[in-house]
Design a protein around this motif. Sequence first.
Motif, short mmCIF file in Angstrom:
data_model
loop_
_atom_site.label_atom_id
_atom_site.label_comp_id
_atom_site.label_asym_id
_atom_site.label_seq_id
_atom_site.Cartn_x
_atom_site.Cartn_y
_atom_site.Cartn_z
N LEU A 1 11.78 3.96 0.05
CA LEU A 1 11.14 3.94 1.36
C LEU A 1 9.62 3.82 1.27
N ASN B 1 6.72 -1.47 15.29
CA ASN B 1 7.92 -2.17 14.85
C ASN B 1 8.59 -1.39 13.72
N LEU C 1 11.65 -0.61 13.07
CA LEU C 1 12.91 -1.13 12.53
C LEU C 1 12.67 -2.11 11.38
N LEU D 1 11.19 -1.51 8.83
CA LEU D 1 11.36 -0.77 7.58
C LEU D 1 12.75 -1.03 6.99
N LEU D 2 13.75 -1.11 7.86
CA LEU D 2 15.11 -1.36 7.39
C LEU D 2 15.25 -2.76 6.81
N LEU D 3 14.44 -3.68 7.31
CA LEU D 3 14.49 -5.06 6.83
C LEU D 3 13.76 -5.21 5.50
N ALA E 1 12.84 -2.63 3.29
CA ALA E 1 13.15 -1.68 2.23
C ALA E 1 14.04 -2.26 1.12
N PRO E 2 15.08 -3.04 1.44
CA PRO E 2 15.89 -3.59 0.35
C PRO E 2 15.10 -4.43 -0.63
N ILE F 1 21.90 -4.39 -3.28
CA ILE F 1 21.13 -4.28 -2.04
C ILE F 1 19.89 -5.17 -2.09
N GLY G 1 19.29 -8.19 0.38
CA GLY G 1 18.12 -8.07 1.25
C GLY G 1 17.17 -9.23 1.12
#
Length: 339
Positions: free
Chosen positions: A18, A35, A37, A39-41, A43-44, A158, A162
């Motif tokens: 993270l 923005n 969200l 972070l979810l995009l 992080a991988p 992942i 990603g």
Amino acid sequence: MAGHIHRRGRRRALALFLLAPLVGEFLLGNTPLTNPLALLLFAPMYGGGALLIREAARRARRGWPTMIVLAAAYALLEEGPVDMMLFNRGYGGFDLGAAYAGTMLPGLGTSLQMLQDVLTMHTVWSICVPIALVEAFDAASEPRPWLSRRGTALVATIFVLGTALLCAFQVAGTGFVASPAQLAWSSAVIVALGVGAFFVGRSPAPVRGARAPRPRTVALAAFMVTSLYWARDLLPERFPGWLLCVAWFVLVGVCAAGYAHWARGRHWSPLHRLALAGGALLTYVWAGFVHGLSMGTPLPVAGAGSVLLGAGAVWLLRRAWRAAAGAGVSGGAEPGRGR
């Protein structure tokens, strides 16, 4: 006891997973806090890349020279075959062709200055700074892998998925695809760096009579040098790009020589490496605000993001500093020196 070690390793891995995108995208100002969200995009790719680099080096019982070279390979992978910013002159809606016109390398289809920027930002801040910060919490022990082989394989999956997703988003959003020649040379360099990383020497051995400076001196030097690099954003737009390229080589050479000299001194420790990372991290606090404005982020949003993320960066750095200092590594023999 073994279960505790495994749980701690997983916590460290999650923290790095993270932290890498938080530093590499949010603290830099590329992505505003409005923005979350994203972070979810990211992080991988960011987190997965940093974690795989750290695990590969530690599992092979290699140290920072290996991780630095692997970080350079990651930098070219992200901005080359994945999002293709190196080759897309209209990337992100900006006229990069005009911005880097003076340093274009026609045979490669990209700019020397852009290559330098990509290598600097991702090698230093996206990968090495987050790794150093998280590793500082285990400064008293010999560096070892945090994940099992199965866990590492999961992170690798992942990471691949990603990065493939981000690449697909870029192509769908821009319609741009680099030429086969561009993808070929960048991929070849990435592979060469990835393989060569495990053949580089370890950290320099100590030299009798030499003494490392105080960690706070190292941190101040890192902050000043990295701030000098980012100060180029304050220069006039017509400032010669080739001159900045020459200055980059000089700055990197001076930093490499300075590090080699300091790291050979007595009492060089993980706290000194944390000082290097900490100085660079604090540079992103002010540079991220300036960069965010240049990306078109509204002043209130950029200011609030810099304050909140900057406060978080200072808090994390203080905790890491206390952990490393409390482990008794600020002086004397360093556990796992050269690692």
